[in-house]
Design a protein around this motif. Structure first.
Motif, PDB file in Angstrom:
ATOM      1  N   GLN A 109      30.815   1.627  62.185  1.00 22.26           N
ATOM      2  CA  GLN A 109      31.563   0.863  62.753  1.00 22.26           C
ATOM      3  C   GLN A 109      32.896   1.528  62.581  1.00 22.26           C
ATOM      4  N   VAL A 110      33.641   1.564  63.372  1.00 18.61           N
ATOM      5  CA  VAL A 110      34.861   2.344  63.508  1.00 18.61           C
ATOM      6  C   VAL A 110      35.997   1.200  63.172  1.00 18.61           C
ATOM      7  N   GLN A 111      36.782   1.663  62.257  1.00 14.90           N
ATOM      8  CA  GLN A 111      38.022   0.690  61.803  1.00 14.90           C
ATOM      9  C   GLN A 111      39.241   1.439  62.234  1.00 14.90           C
ATOM     10  N   LEU A 112      40.168   0.685  62.778  1.00 12.27           N
ATOM     11  CA  LEU A 112      41.462   1.216  63.122  1.00 12.27           C
ATOM     12  C   LEU A 112      42.555   0.469  62.248  1.00 12.27           C
ATOM     13  N   VAL A 113      43.543   1.075  61.793  1.00 16.12           N
ATOM     14  CA  VAL A 113      44.640   0.393  61.070  1.00 16.12           C
ATOM     15  C   VAL A 113      45.902   0.865  61.492  1.00 16.12           C
ATOM     16  N   GLU A 114      46.617  -0.018  61.925  1.00 17.92           N
ATOM     17  CA  GLU A 114      48.138   0.334  62.641  1.00 17.92           C
ATOM     18  C   GLU A 114      49.202   0.314  61.263  1.00 17.92           C
ATOM     19  N   SER A 115      50.157   0.971  61.433  1.00 14.10           N
ATOM     20  CA  SER A 115      51.247   1.024  60.641  1.00 14.10           C
ATOM     21  C   SER A 115      52.502   1.510  61.181  1.00 14.10           C
ATOM     22  N   GLY A 116      53.802   1.202  60.589  1.00 11.34           N
ATOM     23  CA  GLY A 116      54.990   1.887  61.281  1.00 11.34           C
ATOM     24  C   GLY A 116      55.771   0.905  61.861  1.00 11.34           C
ATOM     25  N   GLY A 117      55.244  -0.558  62.253  1.00 12.48           N
ATOM     26  CA  GLY A 117      56.051  -1.621  62.882  1.00 12.48           C
ATOM     27  C   GLY A 117      57.259  -1.917  62.148  1.00 12.48           C
ATOM     28  N   GLY A 118      58.204  -2.814  62.884  1.00 19.21           N
ATOM     29  CA  GLY A 118      59.479  -3.109  61.944  1.00 19.21           C
ATOM     30  C   GLY A 118      60.373  -3.690  62.961  1.00 19.21           C
ATOM     31  N   LEU A 119      61.519  -3.826  62.269  1.00 18.24           N
ATOM     32  CA  LEU A 119      62.733  -4.628  62.997  1.00 18.24           C
ATOM     33  C   LEU A 119      63.714  -3.242  63.179  1.00 18.24           C
ATOM     34  N   VAL A 120      64.108  -3.009  64.556  1.00 15.32           N
ATOM     35  CA  VAL A 120      65.104  -2.085  64.837  1.00 15.32           C
ATOM     36  C   VAL A 120      65.975  -2.660  65.785  1.00 15.32           C
ATOM     37  N   GLN A 121      67.464  -1.896  65.910  1.00 15.24           N
ATOM     38  CA  GLN A 121      68.149  -2.368  66.932  1.00 15.24           C
ATOM     39  C   GLN A 121      68.126  -1.674  67.966  1.00 15.24           C
ATOM     40  N   ALA A 122      68.318  -2.268  69.295  1.00 16.45           N
ATOM     41  CA  ALA A 122      68.175  -1.439  70.542  1.00 16.45           C
ATOM     42  C   ALA A 122      68.893  -0.163  70.499  1.00 16.45           C
ATOM     43  N   GLY A 123      68.086   0.779  71.100  1.00 16.18           N
ATOM     44  CA  GLY A 123      68.530   2.311  71.111  1.00 16.18           C
ATOM     45  C   GLY A 123      67.722   3.016  70.019  1.00 16.18           C
ATOM     46  N   GLY A 124      67.257   2.127  68.937  1.00 15.46           N
ATOM     47  CA  GLY A 124      66.672   3.051  67.931  1.00 15.46           C
ATOM     48  C   GLY A 124      65.323   3.569  68.177  1.00 15.46           C
ATOM     49  N   SER A 125      64.695   4.056  67.071  1.00 12.88           N
ATOM     50  CA  SER A 125      63.101   4.766  67.233  1.00 12.88           C
ATOM     51  C   SER A 125      62.534   4.013  65.945  1.00 12.88           C
ATOM     52  N   LEU A 126      60.907   4.042  66.441  1.00 12.69           N
ATOM     53  CA  LEU A 126      60.189   3.848  65.532  1.00 12.69           C
ATOM     54  C   LEU A 126      58.744   4.676  65.691  1.00 12.69           C
ATOM     55  N   ARG A 127      58.123   5.143  64.762  1.00  9.57           N
ATOM     56  CA  ARG A 127      56.951   5.782  64.944  1.00  9.57           C
ATOM     57  C   ARG A 127      55.680   4.896  64.378  1.00  9.57           C
ATOM     58  N   LEU A 128      55.014   4.605  65.338  1.00  3.23           N
ATOM     59  CA  LEU A 128      53.759   3.893  64.796  1.00  3.23           C
ATOM     60  C   LEU A 128      52.526   4.889  64.428  1.00  3.23           C
ATOM     61  N   ALA A 129      51.688   4.570  63.831  1.00  4.18           N
ATOM     62  CA  ALA A 129      50.489   5.296  63.276  1.00  4.18           C
ATOM     63  C   ALA A 129      49.309   4.474  63.247  1.00  4.18           C
ATOM     64  N   CYS A 130      48.342   4.933  63.944  1.00  2.00           N
ATOM     65  CA  CYS A 130      46.919   4.240  63.699  1.00  2.00           C
ATOM     66  C   CYS A 130      45.807   5.214  62.954  1.00  2.00           C
ATOM     67  N   ALA A 131      45.253   4.701  62.023  1.00  6.89           N
ATOM     68  CA  ALA A 131      44.376   5.685  61.191  1.00  6.89           C
ATOM     69  C   ALA A 131      42.948   5.172  61.320  1.00  6.89           C
ATOM     70  N   ALA A 132      41.937   6.110  61.698  1.00 10.07           N
ATOM     71  CA  ALA A 132      40.708   5.749  62.109  1.00 10.07           C
ATOM     72  C   ALA A 132      39.585   6.084  61.075  1.00 10.07           C
ATOM     73  N   SER A 133      38.691   5.201  60.926  1.00  9.86           N
ATOM     74  CA  SER A 133      37.464   5.541  59.974  1.00  9.86           C
ATOM     75  C   SER A 133      36.404   5.218  60.306  1.00  9.86           C
ATOM     76  N   GLY A 134      35.071   5.553  59.832  1.00 12.43           N
ATOM     77  CA  GLY A 134      33.808   5.177  60.233  1.00 12.43           C
ATOM     78  C   GLY A 134      33.307   5.830  61.598  1.00 12.43           C
ATOM     79  N   GLY A 135      33.949   6.698  62.092  1.00 15.56           N
ATOM     80  CA  GLY A 135      33.222   7.195  63.378  1.00 15.56           C
ATOM     81  C   GLY A 135      33.762   8.705  63.693  1.00 15.56           C
TER      82      GLY A 135
END
Length: 127
Positions: free
Chosen positions: A1-27
């Motif tokens: 069974q594949v599991q996916l876990v996202e991270s990196g979200g949050g609150l940011v002002q307009a014009g800013g940046s964020l980097r999301l990550a998704c770690a996979a396991s089980g496949g």
């Protein structure tokens, strides 16, 4: 069974940046097409970006072209979404998804093309 876990979200002002990550396991991550989708309150889940198993085929929704970049590191079983020049309308829960079948490219933007989903991470962009 594949599991996916996202991270990196949050609150940011307009014009800013964020980097999301998704770690996979089980496949076998290196063989999956990976996608990012988002869902804003009261709206349908929408396609954001997708990347082929080798990283050579990349697709974006028109609304994020030039601002977001999808990438993957198969050695780390992780897919990323770099989000720059964020706008209030980017506010949503962001989900990563995996297609282990490798369906035709014409369906890469359809949520039904993906068999596995993460739990989502909230991104909020303030004006």
């Amino acid at each position: 069974q594949v599991q996916l876990v996202e991270s990196g979200g949050g609150l940011v002002q307009a014009g800013g940046s964020l980097r999301l990550a998704c770690a996979a396991s089980g496949g076998t991550f290196s063989r999956y097409v990976m996608g990012w989708f988002r869902q804003a309150p009261g709206k349908e889940r929408a396609f954001v970006a997708a990347i082929g198993w080798s990283g050579g085929n990349i697709y974006y929704a028109d609304s994020v072209k030039g601002r977001f970049t999808i990438s993957r590191d198969n050695a780390k079983n992780t897919v990323y979404l770099q989000m720059n020049s964020l706008k209030p309308e980017d506010t949503a829960v962001y989900y990563c998804a995996a297609d282990p079948v490798g369906r035709p490219v014409v369906v890469v933007s359809y949520s039904s093309a993906y068999d596995y989903w993460g739990q989502g991470t909230q991104v909020t962009v303030s004006s």
